[in-house]
Design a protein around this motif. Structure first.
Motif, PDB file in Angstrom:
ATOM      1  N   ASP A   1       7.153  16.546  -4.192  1.00 39.54           N
ATOM      2  CA  ASP A   1       8.068  16.697  -5.612  1.00 39.54           C
ATOM      3  C   ASP A   1       9.442  15.892  -5.261  1.00 39.54           C
ATOM      4  N   ILE A   2       9.867  15.875  -3.934  1.00 36.49           N
ATOM      5  CA  ILE A   2      11.035  15.062  -3.386  1.00 36.49           C
ATOM      6  C   ILE A   2      10.481  14.097  -2.389  1.00 36.49           C
ATOM      7  N   ILE A   3      10.855  12.898  -2.465  1.00 33.76           N
ATOM      8  CA  ILE A   3      10.615  11.869  -1.345  1.00 33.76           C
ATOM      9  C   ILE A   3      11.860  11.258  -0.951  1.00 33.76           C
ATOM     10  N   CYS A   4      12.237  11.361   0.344  1.00 27.78           N
ATOM     11  CA  CYS A   4      13.217  10.541   1.129  1.00 27.78           C
ATOM     12  C   CYS A   4      12.930   9.673   2.020  1.00 27.78           C
ATOM     13  N   THR A   5      13.307   8.344   1.583  1.00 38.69           N
ATOM     14  CA  THR A   5      13.168   7.474   2.745  1.00 38.69           C
ATOM     15  C   THR A   5      13.967   7.022   3.442  1.00 38.69           C
ATOM     16  N   VAL A   6      14.077   7.111   4.765  1.00 41.45           N
ATOM     17  CA  VAL A   6      15.352   6.838   5.440  1.00 41.45           C
ATOM     18  C   VAL A   6      14.979   6.213   6.637  1.00 41.45           C
ATOM     19  N   THR A   7      14.400   4.937   6.532  1.00 40.34           N
ATOM     20  CA  THR A   7      13.905   4.116   7.505  1.00 40.34           C
ATOM     21  C   THR A   7      14.446   2.845   7.830  1.00 40.34           C
ATOM     22  N   ALA A   8      14.015   1.970   8.765  1.00 40.32           N
ATOM     23  CA  ALA A   8      14.627   0.817   8.932  1.00 40.32           C
ATOM     24  C   ALA A   8      13.452  -0.295   8.558  1.00 40.32           C
ATOM     25  N   ALA A   9      12.673   0.099   7.604  1.00 40.08           N
ATOM     26  CA  ALA A   9      11.550  -0.941   6.973  1.00 40.08           C
ATOM     27  C   ALA A   9      11.945  -2.253   6.661  1.00 40.08           C
ATOM     28  N   ARG A  10      11.205  -3.246   7.117  1.00 36.96           N
ATOM     29  CA  ARG A  10      11.638  -4.494   6.724  1.00 36.96           C
ATOM     30  C   ARG A  10      10.589  -5.048   5.465  1.00 36.96           C
ATOM     31  N   ALA A  11       9.565  -4.268   5.367  1.00 36.55           N
ATOM     32  CA  ALA A  11       8.558  -4.466   4.100  1.00 36.55           C
ATOM     33  C   ALA A  11       8.204  -3.143   3.313  1.00 36.55           C
ATOM     34  N   PRO A  12       7.880  -3.231   2.371  1.00 33.54           N
ATOM     35  CA  PRO A  12       7.585  -2.033   1.608  1.00 33.54           C
ATOM     36  C   PRO A  12       6.632  -1.017   2.329  1.00 33.54           C
ATOM     37  N   LEU A  13       6.903   0.267   2.358  1.00 40.69           N
ATOM     38  CA  LEU A  13       6.250   1.285   2.849  1.00 40.69           C
ATOM     39  C   LEU A  13       5.463   1.908   1.685  1.00 40.69           C
ATOM     40  N   LEU A  14       6.162   2.114   0.517  1.00 38.28           N
ATOM     41  CA  LEU A  14       5.503   2.598  -0.544  1.00 38.28           C
ATOM     42  C   LEU A  14       5.142   2.013  -1.811  1.00 38.28           C
ATOM     43  N   HIS A  15       4.228   2.036  -2.574  1.00 37.22           N
ATOM     44  CA  HIS A  15       3.667   1.423  -3.744  1.00 37.22           C
ATOM     45  C   HIS A  15       3.676   2.318  -4.609  1.00 37.22           C
ATOM     46  N   LEU A  16       3.719   1.473  -6.065  1.00 39.96           N
ATOM     47  CA  LEU A  16       3.548   2.291  -7.355  1.00 39.96           C
ATOM     48  C   LEU A  16       2.533   3.402  -7.169  1.00 39.96           C
ATOM     49  N   GLY A  17       1.142   2.896  -6.811  1.00 43.63           N
ATOM     50  CA  GLY A  17       0.100   3.674  -6.705  1.00 43.63           C
ATOM     51  C   GLY A  17       0.049   4.811  -5.940  1.00 43.63           C
ATOM     52  N   ASP A  18       1.182   4.604  -4.878  1.00 41.88           N
ATOM     53  CA  ASP A  18       1.203   6.071  -3.912  1.00 41.88           C
ATOM     54  C   ASP A  18       1.860   7.010  -4.443  1.00 41.88           C
ATOM     55  N   LEU A  19       2.627   7.005  -5.536  1.00 43.56           N
ATOM     56  CA  LEU A  19       3.520   8.163  -6.019  1.00 43.56           C
ATOM     57  C   LEU A  19       2.839   8.924  -6.995  1.00 43.56           C
ATOM     58  N   PRO A  20       3.166  10.383  -6.886  1.00 43.18           N
ATOM     59  CA  PRO A  20       2.535  11.352  -7.620  1.00 43.18           C
ATOM     60  C   PRO A  20       2.974  11.175  -9.075  1.00 43.18           C
ATOM     61  N   GLN A  21       2.385  11.800  -9.892  1.00 48.90           N
ATOM     62  CA  GLN A  21       2.742  11.709 -11.313  1.00 48.90           C
ATOM     63  C   GLN A  21       4.218  12.169 -11.625  1.00 48.90           C
ATOM     64  N   SER A  22       4.843  13.057 -10.638  1.00 45.92           N
ATOM     65  CA  SER A  22       5.968  13.615 -11.145  1.00 45.92           C
ATOM     66  C   SER A  22       6.633  13.458  -9.660  1.00 45.92           C
ATOM     67  N   CYS A  23       8.019  13.029  -9.484  1.00 44.45           N
ATOM     68  CA  CYS A  23       8.511  13.050  -8.210  1.00 44.45           C
ATOM     69  C   CYS A  23      10.052  12.735  -8.589  1.00 44.45           C
ATOM     70  N   HIS A  24      10.771  12.909  -7.155  1.00 45.97           N
ATOM     71  CA  HIS A  24      12.157  12.228  -7.620  1.00 45.97           C
ATOM     72  C   HIS A  24      12.217  11.707  -6.089  1.00 45.97           C
ATOM     73  N   ILE A  25      12.807  10.416  -6.010  1.00 43.15           N
ATOM     74  CA  ILE A  25      12.982   9.430  -4.820  1.00 43.15           C
ATOM     75  C   ILE A  25      14.353   9.379  -4.420  1.00 43.15           C
ATOM     76  N   ASN A  26      14.665   9.663  -3.147  1.00 45.95           N
ATOM     77  CA  ASN A  26      16.125   9.132  -2.687  1.00 45.95           C
ATOM     78  C   ASN A  26      15.668   7.911  -1.761  1.00 45.95           C
ATOM     79  N   ALA A  27      16.242   6.841  -2.168  1.00 41.52           N
ATOM     80  CA  ALA A  27      15.741   5.635  -1.317  1.00 41.52           C
ATOM     81  C   ALA A  27      17.052   5.059  -0.485  1.00 41.52           C
ATOM     82  N   VAL A  28      17.059   5.530   0.824  1.00 41.59           N
ATOM     83  CA  VAL A  28      18.289   5.415   1.549  1.00 41.59           C
ATOM     84  C   VAL A  28      18.375   4.111   2.700  1.00 41.59           C
ATOM     85  N   GLY A  29      16.971   4.265   3.269  1.00 46.14           N
ATOM     86  CA  GLY A  29      17.048   3.304   4.538  1.00 46.14           C
ATOM     87  C   GLY A  29      17.655   1.902   4.440  1.00 46.14           C
TER      88      GLY A  29
END
Length: 319
Positions: free
Chosen positions: A197-225
């Motif tokens: 339901d809630i996704i928090c991305t808190v990484t030092a990634a230099r390339a995408p970790l998540l793609h549109l097809g990975d997401l559930p139909q309903s969610c909230h994302i906090n994109a932080v890293g």
């Protein structure tokens, strides 16, 4: 000069107060009551960055000049702070002293509290399933702040380093607040978020970790890293498929490579499609979209509000 260290910060600022201060800071930002420069960054050959963030708050309880200077290590030792530095408050009235507050503890708390405030406004009220991508101090603080705004029952964690993942899971198992919460470890980012339901991305990634097809139909994302150019956690296509908010239009479009690419690739034809979270005030949107996203890069106004609150509390309760 007076100095307030991590202990002072932790004694002064509870998680609930930090969430309330986030709302104050974002309101000042979106109401035009703060002047702040886009963060100035100096990179080192070893990958570390030094950032400088000056600001002036024009009115209210937290008014005045301040400056945050911080060294960021994107690969700290497990359990070590990724941000070390200080926040300077220049124009306090008490004896004309300059005040210095530990920046690492402020950054750690205000970043997670900002995500919690956005989650309070945007996530489904009965969101119980949380996914955290990342294993550092921000991952831990985000877990605790999410508990303050939603009835979390299940947490799925993912990280690149198995040792760090195991240490994060052990910390979760031993933390008294998390006794009744189910903690699971995912093999991939897609697996971690598959039913979140809630996704928090808190990484030092230099390339995408998540793609549109990975997401559930309903969610909230906090994109932080990914808060500087060269770092990226989300595929740009995600921005074209969610209702998204930012902490600051200017700062996010300057520092978020993902936002820039979303515009370049046509997913966001205009920068004006971003809204600042402060524009919502305390209003929870009606008819919330199924997918929402809050992108933050961190603002000096947050640091000044938090640091001055530490100062005010220590003035009221001197030790």
């Amino acid at each position: 000069m007076r100095y307030y260290n991590r202990e002072h910060v932790e004694q002064a600022l509870s998680i609930q107060l930090a969430i309330e201060l986030s709302q104050v800071a974002f309101a000042l930002q979106s109401q035009g009551k703060v002047m702040q420069s886009v963060r100035s960054i100096i990179p080192a050959p070893d990958g570390r960055l030094m950032g400088t963030m000056p600001a002036y708050i024009s009115e209210g309880k937290y008014s005045g000049f301040g400056l945050k200077s911080v060294l960021v290590d994107f690969n700290p030792h497990q359990g070590a702070a990724s941000h070390e530095g200080c926040i300077l408050l220049f124009d306090e009235q008490a004896n004309g002293e300059m005040v210095t507050v530990d920046a690492g503890s402020i950054t750690e708390l205000r970043t997670a509290a900002a995500s919690a405030w956005a989650t309070h406004l945007l996530a489904p009220p009965q969101a119980t399933r949380l996914a955290i991508l990342g294993t550092g101090l921000q991952a831990r603080k985000h877990l605790l702040t999410m508990l303050a705004v939603r009835p979390i029952e299940q947490v799925t964690i993912w990280g690149r380093n198995p040792t760090n993942v195991d240490q994060f899971a052990t910390w979760c198992a031993e933390h008294p607040v998390l006794n009744n919460i189910t903690i699971t470890i995912a093999e991939t980012p897609a697996e971690a978020v598959s039913d979140a339901d809630i996704i928090c991305t808190v990484t030092a990634a230099r390339a995408p970790l998540l793609h549109l097809g990975d997401l559930p139909q309903s969610c909230h994302i906090n994109a932080v890293g990914a808060s500087a150019i060269g770092f990226q956690e989300l595929d740009p296509a995600i921005y074209g498929a969610v209702e998204h908010y930012v902490d600051s239009q200017e700062s996010c479009w300057n520092a978020s490579q993902c936002l820039q690419q979303a515009k370049e690739k046509g997913y966001l034809p205009s920068e004006h499609l971003s809204r600042e979270i402060g524009e919502l005030g305390t209003h929870i949107p009606e008819n919330r979209p199924k997918r929402t996203l809050f992108k933050s890069v961190g603002l000096a106004v947050q640091d000044l509000v938090f640091a001055r609150e530490v100062l005010h509390q220590n003035q009221s309760n001197p030790t």
